[in-house]
Structure formats: C-alpha cells, structure tokens
Design an enzyme around this catalytic site. Structure first.
Site, PDB file in Angstrom:
ATOM      1  N   GLU A 128     -45.558 -11.980   0.074  1.00  0.00           N
ATOM      2  CA  GLU A 128     -45.342 -11.849  -1.332  1.00  0.00           C
ATOM      3  C   GLU A 128     -46.694 -11.522  -1.895  1.00  0.00           C
ATOM      4  OE1 GLU A 128     -43.932 -10.702  -4.563  1.00  0.00           O
ATOM      5  OE2 GLU A 128     -42.436 -10.902  -2.831  1.00  0.00           O
TER       6      GLU A 128
ATOM      7  N   ASP B  74     -37.330  -6.025   1.336  1.00  0.00           N
ATOM      8  CA  ASP B  74     -36.589  -6.023   0.130  1.00  0.00           C
ATOM      9  C   ASP B  74     -37.375  -5.498  -0.748  1.00  0.00           C
ATOM     10  OD1 ASP B  74     -34.664  -6.248  -1.892  1.00  0.00           O
ATOM     11  OD2 ASP B  74     -34.368  -8.464  -1.958  1.00  0.00           O
TER      12      ASP B  74
ATOM     13  N   CYS C  71     -32.203  -1.310  -3.753  1.00  0.00           N
ATOM     14  CA  CYS C  71     -31.633  -1.102  -4.970  1.00  0.00           C
ATOM     15  C   CYS C  71     -31.547   0.341  -5.317  1.00  0.00           C
ATOM     16  CB  CYS C  71     -32.013  -2.288  -5.992  1.00  0.00           C
ATOM     17  SG  CYS C  71     -33.605  -1.688  -6.317  1.00  0.00           S
TER      18      CYS C  71
END
Length: 430
Positions: free
Chosen positions: A314, A360, A387
């Site tokens: 991350e 993601d 998304c």
C-alpha cells in the site's frame, strides 16, 4: 444537433454514469433520467465531438420499472432514484457486460452474478461538505449544500455525528473546515472523524467550544491536500472485528483498525459478501499478494483464514500506517510493504508467480507498470475488484491475452441507487 432543442427518441441501452444511449439523426445522445426501452422527449443540453448529452423532459412510453423518486436525485448522486431496485441491478450488470465485451473484447463470459444491497442505511463512511456550521452533500454539479439525510444513504447516527463535531468547534476554527469525513465500524460499535482544512488550525488553544463530541473514538485534522493528519482528540480509528465481517477466526487475530481518513469499502451490508468471494478465490493458494491493499482488508483476512505467506502492498501514507500496524498480529506470516505498487513489482515482481494476486486499484485501474508485471509473472489466480467497468475491461484484455481465463464475474451493488458500479472478476490460469 443544436443545444436546447427537444427531440423524441427511443432509449436504447444503459451506459456508464447512469445514462441511456439514444440517437438523433444518427448521432449518439447520452440521456439522464430515463430507463432503457422507454420512448421519451429529451432536451439536448450539451454537444461535443461525436456525442451529445441530454435529459428526459417527458416520458411518452414509460417502463414498468419506473418509480417516483422520494427526494431530489441530485443530492447524493441518486441517478437511479426513478428506477425500481431489481432493474437497477440489471442495468449495472448490463453495463459491466457491455464493457467487458466491447472494450475488453471478451467473449464466452460466464453469466454475471449480482448481489443486491438495501437502498438505505448502507453507508459506513462519507465525506460531507461544510458551509458555516451546516453539513451535507453538494447538489450534483454545484456547490449548493443539500441535506445528506434525505438521501437515506448514511448509517444511523453518522450525519448527526458530523453535525455535532462542527457544532462543538470554536467559532474561529469553523471557517477552516472544508469537509468532515465520518466513518464507523461495520458493526456500528465505533465511530471516528477527520476534518479536511483549508488552512491549518491554530498551533495553540482549545479546538472545542463545548468539549469533544461524545460517542466518538477520536478526531483528526489536516489540510485537504495532505495525507498526514494530526490527532486532535482521542484515537481517530475504528476497529472491525473479523466476526463482524463474516469470518470465524482465532481471537489472537481479532480484526483490523483503520483511520477515519483511510480508504475502506463503504457498504456495511455487502462488505462480508465481497470479502467472502475474494477469499474464495484465494483458497488453497500457496501465496497471496494483495496489491493496493489499503488497511489490509483482503490480504489480512486471507492470513486470518490460514494463508501461510501473504504480502500486502500500500502506497497511501494513512492506509499504509494502519496496514503495518494491523499486520503485526500475524508475525512472519504477513509482510506489509509501505510503498507504491509500481516500485514493488519493479523490484519483486517474481513474488507474483503462481500466487493469488488480489488487486483493488483506484478508478483509473492498474497502471501500465503494474498491469505488465502481473501479466508477465503468470499468477495462478487474479481477484480483481473494480469500481470502473471501462478500466476493468481494459486490464482484463491484457490479462486474458497472457493466459488467464475469466472464471466468475460478480456485480456488487455497493452504491445502490447511484451510478457507481463495483465488480469482482476472478481469473484462473488455464
């Protein structure tokens, strides 16, 4: 085609953004306020190269799925407020399928599954704008504040908490606050707040005029452009137990904590279902690599379920700090990498080989570097949470060309009544 002209059209099919495709004299018009299959009168509002935009002004042949909105659809992005819930899900499924076929060039896809959400009370985190001491959403396309409560999206108590925080700030502090980020645990047991500022808070002096807000774990603040918040009250993190996310695991790894400003999936009702599908893809994998790991939801859940070697990556400073802290409970079984995905795959792309890779990414999808590295490493499985159907389809085209096959496609209505579409695609090496 001139702007401000009215035309009678047939709304042909759904497109991304909650609009329907229609044609006027052979030219494409993307129309808001309609349902595919309806015949309607539309007003052309804007024209551009190759496409125009319009809105329905009169429905001549209404769909049986048309309903009357209970409020202003522009408050909260409720572009499907005029569409019955089952049809909304069908539309989102069709948008994903169209993108995968048209942009991704994918054929012989498995049937697309869809998981519905309640239309109200689903949202566990939100960014609310502040004007004076008023808190709410902006009406779409404006800077006019509207009542976020009328949208029905927020979990009970979140809007009240945001209003309470602003009400308790000292008068000289209020003008510095542009927005309030509120979040709660999936179970609803804990809440935290982050303030986005237009200018720094005073270095000295009390922030509150009437004490800190009750029923709140903590509050942080930072300039809107900063990802390095300062705590001004308590601990601005909430904690999600694995059990509240649908996992039965050892109490020694009881859950994850996340800062109020950290990214996290927003639908408290569907989150356990999404997590279960991702973990199903990762079952029996010799290694799990979670790129764009956030605070560690997917990767650490895999570790909690028994995966023996998990790497989580991350780059966002706030989420990465939480990730590193959350990973400590797993000892050497989890490696938490604080850094961008591109840097990781450039130096350690070989770790993706034969692994289950979970991604993601943001709306822009995988960067060219990340996509190239995943494709070249030949992972056994890819679980892609997206998304944005267009960037999802673009990336899947590359992965499929490198020998991965689409096993399942699932649409999760993580943002019901809005135009946002969330999908999970699981790919396996053939």
């Amino acid at each position: 085609m001139a702007e401000d002209h009215v035309h009678e059209v047939l709304l042909e099919k759904p497109v991304a953004g909650g609009r329907s495709l229609a044609r006027v004299d052979g030219r494409v018009v993307l129309v808001s306020g309609g349902i595919p299959g309806e015949r309607a009168t539309i007003l052309v509002e804007k024209t551009g190269k190759g496409v125009a935009f319009g809105r329905v002004v009169d429905v001549l042949d209404p769909s049986p799925d048309r309903v009357t909105p209970s409020g202003d659809p522009r408050c909260g992005g409720l572009v499907f407020a005029h569409v019955a819930a089952p049809r909304q899900l069908d539309i989102k499924r069709a948008i994903v399928q169209d993108a995968l076929e048209r942009i991704g060039g994918l054929r012989d896809l498995p049937p697309i599954d869809a998981v519905a959400s309640p239309a109200t009370g689903w949202r566990l985190r939100a960014r609310l704008h502040v004007q004076g001491r008023r808190v709410g959403f902006f009406l779409e396309g404006t800077h006019t504040l509207c009542d976020a409560g009328a949208s029905g999206q927020l979990a009970p108590g979140l809007l009240d908490l945001a209003a309470e925080v602003v009400a308790r700030l000292r008068p000289e502090v209020v003008p510095s606050v542009e927005a309030v980020l509120v979040t709660q645990a999936v179970s609803g047991d804990g809440r935290a707040v982050h303030l986005e500022l237009s200018r720094p808070l005073p270095r000295h002096g009390e922030v509150w005029s009437d004490g800190a807000p009750p029923d709140c774990a903590g509050v942080s603040a930072a300039l809107a452009s900063s990802r390095h918040p300062s705590t001004i009250e308590g601990d601005p993190r909430v904690r999600d137990a694995w059990t509240s996310l649908g996992l039965q695991v050892d109490d020694a790894v009881a859950g994850i904590a996340r800062h109020a400003a950290a990214f996290f999936q927003g639908n408290r009702v569907l989150l356990p279902a999404l997590l279960a599908r991702v973990l199903g893809a990762a079952a029996d994998a010799p290694r799990v690599v979670d790129l764009y790991a956030g605070v560690g939801l997917f990767g650490l859940a895999a570790a909690a379920r028994g995966a023996g070697a998990v790497t989580c990556v991350e780059g966002d400073p706030i989420s990465a700090e939480d990730l590193v802290a959350n990973a400590t409970a797993f000892g050497s079984r989890v490696r938490a990498v604080r850094g961008d995905v591109e840097g990781f795959v450039a130096g350690e792309g070989s770790r993706l080989a034969d692994a289950c890779v979970i991604v993601d990414p943001p709306r822009t999808g995988l960067s060219p570097v990340a996509l190239g590295a995943v494709a070249a490493a030949r992972p056994s499985t890819v679980a892609y949470v997206s998304c944005d159907p267009a960037t999802l389809a673009r990336d899947l085209k590359v992965l499929v060309a490198q020998g991965l096959a689409v096993e399942t496609v699932t649409v999760f209505d993580m943002f019901p009544v809005t135009a946002h579409v969330e999908a999970l695609v699981v790919l396996r090496r053939t």
